[in-house]
Design a protein around this motif. Structure first.
Motif, PDB file in Angstrom:
ATOM      1  N   ASP A 165       2.421   7.596   8.069  1.00 46.51           N
ATOM      2  CA  ASP A 165       2.681   9.010   8.358  1.00 46.51           C
ATOM      3  C   ASP A 165       3.656   9.633   7.370  1.00 46.51           C
ATOM      4  OD1 ASP A 165       1.067   8.720  10.589  1.00 46.51           O
ATOM      5  OD2 ASP A 165       2.751   8.323  11.941  1.00 46.51           O
ATOM      6  N   HIS A 166       4.518   8.807   6.771  1.00 46.34           N
ATOM      7  CA  HIS A 166       5.556   9.327   5.877  1.00 46.34           C
ATOM      8  C   HIS A 166       5.370   8.842   4.437  1.00 46.34           C
ATOM      9  CE1 HIS A 166       7.596  10.775   9.442  1.00 46.34           C
ATOM     10  NE2 HIS A 166       7.558   9.564   9.957  1.00 46.34           N
ATOM     11  N   GLY A 167       4.169   8.330   4.152  1.00 48.74           N
ATOM     12  CA  GLY A 167       3.889   7.887   2.792  1.00 48.74           C
ATOM     13  C   GLY A 167       3.435   9.057   1.928  1.00 48.74           C
ATOM     14  N   PRO A 168       3.539   8.901   0.587  1.00 51.08           N
ATOM     15  CA  PRO A 168       4.057   7.711  -0.083  1.00 51.08           C
ATOM     16  C   PRO A 168       5.581   7.698  -0.294  1.00 51.08           C
ATOM     17  CG  PRO A 168       3.139   9.223  -1.687  1.00 51.08           C
ATOM     18  CD  PRO A 168       2.906   9.852  -0.340  1.00 51.08           C
ATOM     19  N   GLU A 169       6.266   8.778   0.051  1.00 56.33           N
ATOM     20  CA  GLU A 169       7.709   8.838  -0.233  1.00 56.33           C
ATOM     21  C   GLU A 169       8.474   7.709   0.453  1.00 56.33           C
ATOM     22  OE1 GLU A 169       5.899  11.352   0.763  1.00 56.33           O
ATOM     23  OE2 GLU A 169       6.003  12.900  -0.797  1.00 56.33           O
ATOM     24  N   ASP A 184       0.855  -1.186   0.000  1.00 55.48           N
ATOM     25  CA  ASP A 184       0.000   0.000   0.000  1.00 55.48           C
ATOM     26  C   ASP A 184       0.891   1.236   0.000  1.00 55.48           C
ATOM     27  OD1 ASP A 184      -1.783   2.053   0.547  1.00 55.48           O
ATOM     28  OD2 ASP A 184      -2.019   1.501   2.668  1.00 55.48           O
ATOM     29  N   ALA A 185       0.959   1.891  -1.138  1.00 56.64           N
ATOM     30  CA  ALA A 185       1.887   3.023  -1.276  1.00 56.64           C
ATOM     31  C   ALA A 185       1.388   4.289  -0.598  1.00 56.64           C
ATOM     32  CB  ALA A 185       2.134   3.309  -2.761  1.00 56.64           C
ATOM     33  N   MET A 186       0.108   4.337  -0.245  1.00 59.69           N
ATOM     34  CA  MET A 186      -0.470   5.592   0.227  1.00 59.69           C
ATOM     35  C   MET A 186      -0.592   5.674   1.745  1.00 59.69           C
ATOM     36  SD  MET A 186      -0.672   6.501  -2.839  1.00 59.69           S
ATOM     37  CE  MET A 186      -1.265   8.162  -2.577  1.00 59.69           C
ATOM     38  N   GLY A 187      -0.355   4.585   2.467  1.00 62.07           N
ATOM     39  CA  GLY A 187      -0.549   4.589   3.906  1.00 62.07           C
ATOM     40  C   GLY A 187       0.661   5.087   4.663  1.00 62.07           C
ATOM     41  N   ILE A 190       7.905  -7.007  -5.722  1.00 62.41           N
ATOM     42  CA  ILE A 190       7.017  -6.023  -5.118  1.00 62.41           C
ATOM     43  C   ILE A 190       6.175  -5.360  -6.195  1.00 62.41           C
ATOM     44  CG2 ILE A 190       6.901  -3.889  -3.770  1.00 62.41           C
ATOM     45  CD1 ILE A 190       8.087  -6.135  -2.146  1.00 62.41           C
ATOM     46  N   LEU A 191       4.911  -5.107  -5.881  1.00 62.38           N
ATOM     47  CA  LEU A 191       4.133  -4.185  -6.692  1.00 62.38           C
ATOM     48  C   LEU A 191       3.513  -3.159  -5.758  1.00 62.38           C
ATOM     49  CD1 LEU A 191       0.792  -4.753  -6.464  1.00 62.38           C
ATOM     50  CD2 LEU A 191       1.393  -6.715  -7.865  1.00 62.38           C
ATOM     51  N   LEU A 192       3.434  -1.932  -6.213  1.00 58.08           N
ATOM     52  CA  LEU A 192       2.913  -0.841  -5.414  1.00 58.08           C
ATOM     53  C   LEU A 192       1.479  -0.523  -5.829  1.00 58.08           C
ATOM     54  CD1 LEU A 192       6.070   1.442  -5.423  1.00 58.08           C
ATOM     55  CD2 LEU A 192       4.992   0.485  -3.383  1.00 58.08           C
ATOM     56  N   VAL A 193       0.627  -0.304  -4.835  1.00 54.30           N
ATOM     57  CA  VAL A 193      -0.780  -0.004  -5.092  1.00 54.30           C
ATOM     58  C   VAL A 193      -1.069   1.401  -4.592  1.00 54.30           C
ATOM     59  CG1 VAL A 193      -3.158  -0.739  -4.757  1.00 54.30           C
ATOM     60  CG2 VAL A 193      -1.316  -2.449  -4.757  1.00 54.30           C
ATOM     61  N   GLY A 194      -1.558   2.255  -5.470  1.00 53.19           N
ATOM     62  CA  GLY A 194      -1.857   3.625  -5.081  1.00 53.19           C
ATOM     63  C   GLY A 194      -2.130   4.488  -6.304  1.00 53.19           C
ATOM     64  N   ARG A 237      -1.520   6.223  -9.422  1.00 52.42           N
ATOM     65  CA  ARG A 237      -0.460   5.888 -10.370  1.00 52.42           C
ATOM     66  C   ARG A 237       0.479   7.057 -10.634  1.00 52.42           C
ATOM     67  NH1 ARG A 237      -0.149   1.714 -13.809  1.00 52.42           N
ATOM     68  NH2 ARG A 237      -2.365   1.241 -13.606  1.00 52.42           N
ATOM     69  N   THR A 238      -0.062   8.235 -10.840  1.00 50.45           N
ATOM     70  CA  THR A 238       0.805   9.358 -11.182  1.00 50.45           C
ATOM     71  C   THR A 238       1.759   9.694 -10.037  1.00 50.45           C
ATOM     72  OG1 THR A 238      -0.963  10.859 -10.453  1.00 50.45           O
ATOM     73  CG2 THR A 238      -0.839  10.366 -12.812  1.00 50.45           C
ATOM     74  N   VAL A 239       1.249   9.650  -8.812  1.00 48.10           N
ATOM     75  CA  VAL A 239       2.076   9.967  -7.647  1.00 48.10           C
ATOM     76  C   VAL A 239       3.166   8.918  -7.463  1.00 48.10           C
ATOM     77  CG1 VAL A 239       2.088  10.240  -5.135  1.00 48.10           C
ATOM     78  CG2 VAL A 239       0.204  11.187  -6.486  1.00 48.10           C
ATOM     79  N   VAL A 240       2.761   7.651  -7.515  1.00 49.77           N
ATOM     80  CA  VAL A 240       3.708   6.561  -7.269  1.00 49.77           C
ATOM     81  C   VAL A 240       4.749   6.485  -8.383  1.00 49.77           C
ATOM     82  CG1 VAL A 240       3.961   4.071  -6.927  1.00 49.77           C
ATOM     83  CG2 VAL A 240       1.991   5.272  -5.955  1.00 49.77           C
ATOM     84  N   ALA A 241       4.302   6.622  -9.627  1.00 46.67           N
ATOM     85  CA  ALA A 241       5.238   6.564 -10.754  1.00 46.67           C
ATOM     86  C   ALA A 241       6.262   7.684 -10.681  1.00 46.67           C
ATOM     87  CB  ALA A 241       4.469   6.613 -12.066  1.00 46.67           C
ATOM     88  N   SER A 242       5.832   8.859 -10.273  1.00 48.37           N
ATOM     89  CA  SER A 242       6.751   9.988 -10.148  1.00 48.37           C
ATOM     90  C   SER A 242       7.842   9.700  -9.114  1.00 48.37           C
ATOM     91  CB  SER A 242       5.981  11.253  -9.756  1.00 48.37           C
ATOM     92  OG  SER A 242       6.848  12.332  -9.523  1.00 48.37           O
ATOM     93  N   LEU A 243       7.460   9.090  -7.995  1.00 49.13           N
ATOM     94  CA  LEU A 243       8.437   8.755  -6.952  1.00 49.13           C
ATOM     95  C   LEU A 243       9.359   7.627  -7.400  1.00 49.13           C
ATOM     96  CD1 LEU A 243       6.061   8.966  -3.873  1.00 49.13           C
ATOM     97  CD2 LEU A 243       7.965  10.500  -4.392  1.00 49.13           C
ATOM     98  N   LEU A 244       8.815   6.662  -8.118  1.00 51.03           N
ATOM     99  CA  LEU A 244       9.656   5.588  -8.648  1.00 51.03           C
ATOM    100  C   LEU A 244      10.689   6.147  -9.635  1.00 51.03           C
ATOM    101  CD1 LEU A 244       7.092   2.686  -9.242  1.00 51.03           C
ATOM    102  CD2 LEU A 244       9.022   2.674  -7.642  1.00 51.03           C
ATOM    103  N   ALA A 245      10.274   7.130 -10.425  1.00 52.18           N
ATOM    104  CA  ALA A 245      11.198   7.733 -11.393  1.00 52.18           C
ATOM    105  C   ALA A 245      12.377   8.395 -10.682  1.00 52.18           C
ATOM    106  CB  ALA A 245      10.450   8.745 -12.255  1.00 52.18           C
TER     107      ALA A 245
END
Length: 365
Positions: free
Chosen positions: A31-35, A26-29, A52-56, A58-66
Motif C-alpha cells: 500500500d505504501h510502495g515503492p517509497e 519487490d519494490a513495487m508491492g 539486498i537487491l530491489l526489483v522493480g 528501474r527509473t522509479v527505484v533508482a530515483s528513490l535510492l538517490a
C-alpha cells in the motif's frame, strides 16, 4: 554464528559459501510502495548488514535510492510490470514480467536466495508457486504467521494461501509449521493444535474431523506432538506452538486477532489520556506501553513465510511501512541461515509420504 528471529544462535550452514545470502525485494508491492519499500530495504542494508537487491521499475527505484544516497549500496533489477494489490491467483499468468516473477527467476538462477514482497497475497502466492514449484511431496504451500504471544510466538498455518483444503493438506501444514517453529524460533519439539469449534475430539466440520483423526495418528507415531483441538480463544494463550487451519479459517482468525489488537491499543491509549491523572500514570508506564505496542504490532514480526516451496518467500503485510519491510528482510535472512528449505525437504515429504500411504490418500512422489 547467526541468530534466528528469537535470538537463538544458529550454527553456520555447512557446505555453503560464507557469502551472505541475497534477498530480492519487490519494490513495487504494498500500500505504501515503492517509497516505504525502498526505505525499508536501505535500512536493512545499513542497520542489519543484509545483502539486498530491489526489483522493480528501474527509473522509479533508482530515483528513490538517490534520495537516500544509496545507489551504490543497493543494486536494482528492472521489471517492467507489477502485481496490483487486488489481483489474485491469475496474476501469475496475466503478468509474467512482474517484479515478483522476476524475483522468482533470480532465485531459480541462483542470483538471489529469497523473495520479500508486500504485494497482493494471492498474487505473490500464485506467482511464486508457479515459478518456484513446491517441494517434492508437498501438495500446497502454506502461509505461516507468528501470533503475538510473548517472547516465543505461536505460529498460525495456513493463514490464507489455501481457502479450500483437504485433510491431508492440514497434516502437511502441521509439519511445515513445526519445521518453521524450529528454524525461526528455536522450538525443539513444537506442540501442534487444530483450530476448531470445540476442544473435544470429533468437533468441527468434515474437514477438521478427518484432519483431527490423521493428526492424532501422526501424534501417536511420534511424527508430531499433537495436542488435539483448540478454539479461537486459545490463539493468544500459548496453548500450543503451532495452530493448524485451512486458509479460509486461518485468515479470518488472523484478521480478527489483528483487529482486536488494534482496538485494544486504541482503547488503552484513550483511557490513558482521558484525565490529567491518567496521563501522569501513563508517563510512569511508558516503557511498558511501548513494549506492549511493539508486541501487538504486526510489523514487528516481518510478515508471513510461504512454506513448502523451492525457495524462501516472505510476504509482508500489505500496509507495511519501512520498519515492516526491514523486519521482513531480517526474517528472510534468518530462514535462509537456518536452512529452512533443507528442513522442509528432510522432514515433510518422508513423514507425509508415510502417513498418506497408511490412509491410502496420497503417495509420496
Amino acid at each position: 554464528m547467526s541468530a534466528t528471529t528469537s535470538g537463538t544462535p544458529e550454527p553456520e550452514p555447512t557446505g555453503r559459501s560464507a557469502t551472505p545470502p541475497v534477498i530480492a525485494v519487490d519494490a513495487m508491492g504494498g500500500d505504501h510502495g515503492p517509497e516505504a519499500i525502498v526505505h525499508g530495504a536501505v535500512r536493512a542494508v545499513r542497520e542489519l548488514g543484509l545483502r539486498i537487491l530491489l526489483v522493480g521499475r528501474r527509473t522509479v527505484v533508482a530515483s528513490l535510492l538517490a534520495e537516500h544516497d544509496a545507489l551504490r549500496e543497493v543494486p536494482v533489477v528492472h521489471a517492467e510490470d507489477e502485481l496490483e494489490m487486488h489481483e489474485g491467483a491469475l496474476a501469475s499468468w496475466r503478468r509474467p514480467r512482474s517484479s515478483v516473477a522476476v524475483a522468482c527467476h533470480l532465485i531459480r538462477r541462483g542470483d538471489a536466495h529469497a523473495l520479500v514482497s508486500a504485494g497482493s497475497t494471492g498474487g505473490v502466492v500464485a506467482t511464486s508457486t508457479v515459478r518456484l514449484r513446491t517441494l517434492t511431496g508437498v501438495m500446497r504451500p502454506a502461509l505461516a504467521v507468528p501470533l503475538p504471544t510473548g517472547d516465543r510466538p505461536t505460529i498460525l498455518v495456513d493463514a490464507g494461501a489455501n481457502a479450500d483444503a483437504k485433510p491431508e493438506m492440514l497434516v502437511q501444514f502441521a509439519h511445515l509449521g513445526s519445521a518453521y517453529a524450529r528454524t525461526a524460533f528455536g522450538v525443539q519439539r513444537p506442540t501442534v493444535g487444530l483450530l476448531s469449534i470445540g476442544s473435544e475430539p470429533g468437533k468441527g466440520n468434515k474437514l477438521t474431523r478427518k484432519a483431527g483423526e490423521m493428526l492424532t495418528a501422526a501424534g501417536e507415531s511420534g511424527a508430531l506432538d499433537f495436542h488435539g483441538n483448540i478454539e479461537g480463544h486459545d490463539l493468544l494463550t500459548r496453548a500450543v506452538d503451532v495452530v493448524v487451519a485451512d486458509g479460509h479459517t486461518g485468515n479470518v482468525a488472523l484478521k480478527t486477532v489483528e483487529g482486536t489488537a488494534s482496538f485494544a491499543m486504541s482503547a488503552v491509549q484513550e483511557a490513558l489520556t482521558s484525565t490529567p491523572l491518567a496521563k501522569a500514570g501513563a508517563l510512569l508506564q511508558r516503557r511498558s506501553l511501548r513494549e506492549l505496542r511493539g508486541r501487538l504490532d504486526s510489523e514487528t514480526y516481518g510478515g508471513a513465510a510461504l512454506l513448502g516451496l523451492n525457495g524462501t518467500v516472505v510476504i509482508a503485510h500489505g500496509a507495511s511501512r519501512d520498519t515492516g519491510i526491514t523486519h521482513a528482510c531480517r526474517l528472510a535472512h534468518d530462514l535462509i541461515s537456518g536452512r529452512m528449505d533443507e528442513q522442509m525437504r528432510r522432514r515433510v515429504p518422508h513423514r507425509q509420504g508415510h502417513w498418506f500411504n497408511r490412509f491410502g490418500q496420497h503417495e509420496e512422489r
